[in-house]
Write an enzyme that holds these catalytic residues in place. Structure first.
Site, PDB file in Angstrom:
ATOM      1  N   ARG A  25       0.828  -1.214   0.000  1.00 16.73           N
ATOM      2  CA  ARG A  25       0.000   0.000   0.000  1.00 16.73           C
ATOM      3  C   ARG A  25       0.858   1.257   0.000  1.00 16.73           C
ATOM      4  O   ARG A  25       0.548   2.228  -0.703  1.00 16.73           O
ATOM      5  CB  ARG A  25      -0.957  -0.031   1.204  1.00 16.73           C
ATOM      6  CG  ARG A  25      -2.101  -1.036   1.001  1.00 16.73           C
ATOM      7  CD  ARG A  25      -2.696  -1.523   2.319  1.00 16.73           C
ATOM      8  NE  ARG A  25      -3.806  -2.459   2.114  1.00 16.73           N
ATOM      9  CZ  ARG A  25      -3.662  -3.731   1.776  1.00 16.73           C
ATOM     10  NH1 ARG A  25      -2.461  -4.241   1.584  1.00 16.73           N
ATOM     11  NH2 ARG A  25      -4.728  -4.507   1.617  1.00 16.73           N
ATOM     12  N   ARG A 118      -6.785 -17.285  -9.982  1.00 17.84           N
ATOM     13  CA  ARG A 118      -7.501 -16.625  -8.883  1.00 17.84           C
ATOM     14  C   ARG A 118      -8.611 -15.711  -9.407  1.00 17.84           C
ATOM     15  O   ARG A 118      -8.462 -15.064 -10.440  1.00 17.84           O
ATOM     16  CB  ARG A 118      -6.507 -15.853  -8.006  1.00 17.84           C
ATOM     17  CG  ARG A 118      -5.576 -16.826  -7.295  1.00 17.84           C
ATOM     18  CD  ARG A 118      -4.468 -16.160  -6.527  1.00 17.84           C
ATOM     19  NE  ARG A 118      -4.957 -15.474  -5.330  1.00 17.84           N
ATOM     20  CZ  ARG A 118      -4.152 -14.845  -4.477  1.00 17.84           C
ATOM     21  NH1 ARG A 118      -2.853 -14.820  -4.675  1.00 17.84           N
ATOM     22  NH2 ARG A 118      -4.652 -14.240  -3.418  1.00 17.84           N
ATOM     23  N   GLN A 165      -9.206  -7.529  -1.153  1.00 21.20           N
ATOM     24  CA  GLN A 165      -8.314  -6.780  -2.055  1.00 21.20           C
ATOM     25  C   GLN A 165      -9.101  -5.994  -3.101  1.00 21.20           C
ATOM     26  O   GLN A 165      -8.664  -4.927  -3.534  1.00 21.20           O
ATOM     27  CB  GLN A 165      -7.331  -7.738  -2.744  1.00 21.20           C
ATOM     28  CG  GLN A 165      -6.290  -8.295  -1.785  1.00 21.20           C
ATOM     29  CD  GLN A 165      -5.463  -9.403  -2.399  1.00 21.20           C
ATOM     30  OE1 GLN A 165      -5.666  -9.790  -3.558  1.00 21.20           O
ATOM     31  NE2 GLN A 165      -4.535  -9.937  -1.630  1.00 21.20           N
ATOM     32  N   ASP A 311      -4.726 -15.426   6.612  1.00 19.17           N
ATOM     33  CA  ASP A 311      -3.308 -15.785   6.503  1.00 19.17           C
ATOM     34  C   ASP A 311      -2.780 -16.521   7.732  1.00 19.17           C
ATOM     35  O   ASP A 311      -1.701 -17.110   7.691  1.00 19.17           O
ATOM     36  CB  ASP A 311      -2.456 -14.538   6.224  1.00 19.17           C
ATOM     37  CG  ASP A 311      -2.620 -14.047   4.795  1.00 19.17           C
ATOM     38  OD1 ASP A 311      -3.198 -14.794   3.977  1.00 19.17           O
ATOM     39  OD2 ASP A 311      -2.186 -12.923   4.489  1.00 19.17           O
TER      40      ASP A 311
END
Length: 430
Positions: A25, A118, A165, A311
């Site tokens: 970012r 993805r 995201q 995660d």
């Protein structure tokens, strides 16, 4: 690359790697600004993909000691003169796809064979509603993607259950649209802390986002804003640190101090609370940014909701494998849409080490027990490899392949573990 791991404990001090999500970012917002310094960035395969993409849109990125000096394109990205290759980085692909909507031309974005599996459908659909033109070359919502600029603000909605995201990408691009944008989230917003990290960074760059007070699932984004990120120091990464902390908690005679872990918006700081719940001997000095873990206590089973922190699933799965009782990792279907289907990967590899495990659509049920050494597959996935390395420390005599994938988020993982006393041997490929 293959490594073998023998029974080991960990002792010593280690500096947590810088945060991957903050680095992505910071580089992106610096590229959208005029001139910025990003201090202590994580330089890994994923973040280097974001640097390369930013340069293709017109930014200049120079490394000076531990810092990046970034001369940005001031909110006006160039049309790239080649295809943007996001390699294995989902964050790079999603953020840069939205930024491509701000150009005066057409951008093509792709990635490696894993990234090309993805999903991106919700992001493409919303970009089309916002006035850009975005599609998949194969018509399956997966990269390669083609984006024609023309982003204007308006009222739109986006599915929140696949990846946060998509939301972060739109929150970053829409402040530069002609008009204001109202972005409403449909369904349950997964991985919410990553959106909070994005909003925190946007505020530091002088960009205003108004969040609906009720449940925080509607964002009002004024248009024609200006980015001005001056200087930012990247905090430590709790996802990467989770392997270090778990390694100590799982092994007799271990004591580890992990530095550079200050309070932040990162959802993965939940690893500290989870280890406490499991009975680990862990202390966090928030002011000093230091976490200390002493091994030796028997860990207890836990119920872990993965909704906000996907995660951490591989780390928690391995902790559950050595804990007393039966643990459940729930609300985890989105973990299937990562570098690999991580639920399937864990359900395939952990039983090879003697773990009793049941896989369902959005959960894993794991009964702790004694681990035995085995040859396991790392699935070309950094988090699967690192979590299997922890299991190997307990089981001993464990061989893991595709270990080069740790370069995605924690390039020094095996070096750090070795310095802490883990017995690791690299095996030459035949």
């Amino acid at each position: 690359m293959r490594v073998s791991i023998s029974k080991s404990s960990v002792k010593g001090e280690v500096f947590a790697p810088s945060s991957k999500s903050y680095t992505h970012r910071a580089i992106t917002l610096a590229a959208l600004s005029n001139e910025s310094i990003v201090r202590r960035p994580l330089l890994s395969a994923d973040t280097l993909a974001t640097i390369r993409a930013s340069e293709m849109f017109g930014a200049s990125v120079k490394r000076e000691e531990e810092n990046l000096i970034i001369h940005g394109f001031n909110g006006k990205p160039n049309v790239p003169d080649d295809v943007i290759d996001a390699a294995n980085s989902g964050t790079t692909l999603r953020l840069m796809t939205a930024i491509a909507g701000l150009t005066d031309g057409i951008t093509v974005l792709t990635g490696d064979s894993s990234l090309r599996t993805r999903p991106n459908g919700p992001l493409l659909k919303t970009l089309n509603q916002l006035g850009a033109s975005a599609c998949s070359t194969r018509g399956n919502e997966k990269a390669p993607l083609v984006v024609k600029g023309g982003l204007e603000g308006k009222k739109v909605s986006i599915e929140g259950s696949i990846s946060s995201q998509f939301i972060s990408a739109l929150l970053i691009a829409c402040p530069l649209a002609e008009n204001s944008t109202t972005l409403s989230i449909i369904g349950k917003l997964k991985s919410r802390p990553y959106v909070d990290v994005t909003i925190e960074m946007l505020e530091l760059a002088g960009v205003k986002i108004h969040t609906d007070e009720n449940n925080g699932t509607k964002f009002i984004i004024p248009g024609k804003q200006k980015y001005d990120l001056k200087e930012y120091t990247i905090p430590g990464d709790f996802s990467s640190a989770s392997y270090l902390l778990a390694a100590a908690a799982m092994t007799e005679g271990s004591e580890i101090t992990v530095k550079n872990l200050f309070p932040s918006k990162q959802g993965d700081k939940l690893i500290i609370e989870t280890l406490k719940q499991m009975g680990a001997d862990i202390t966090w000095d928030r002011e000093a940014g230091i976490v200390t873990v002493r091994g030796g206590r028997k860990l207890k089973a836990v119920t872990f909701d993965a909704g906000a922190t996907p995660d951490l699933v591989p780390t928690v799965a391995v902790l559950a494998a050595v804990a007393e009782g039966t643990s459940r990792i729930e609300n985890a279907e989105h973990v299937r849409y990562k570098e690999t289907d991580r639920l399937s990967a864990l359900a395939t590899e952990l039983p090879k080490l003697g773990v009793k495990l049941k896989e369902e659509k959005d959960s894993l049920t794991i009964t702790g027990g004694e681990l035995k050494g085995a040859e396991v597959h790392g699935w070309d996935d950094h988090r699967i490899v690192m979590s299997l390395a922890l299991a190997g420390m307990v089981a001993g005599n464990t061989t893991i392949d595709t270990t080069e994938s740790v370069a995605i988020s924690y390039p020094d993982f095996f070096e750090d573990m070795s310095n802490l006393g883990v017995k690791i041997k690299q095996i030459s490929e035949e």
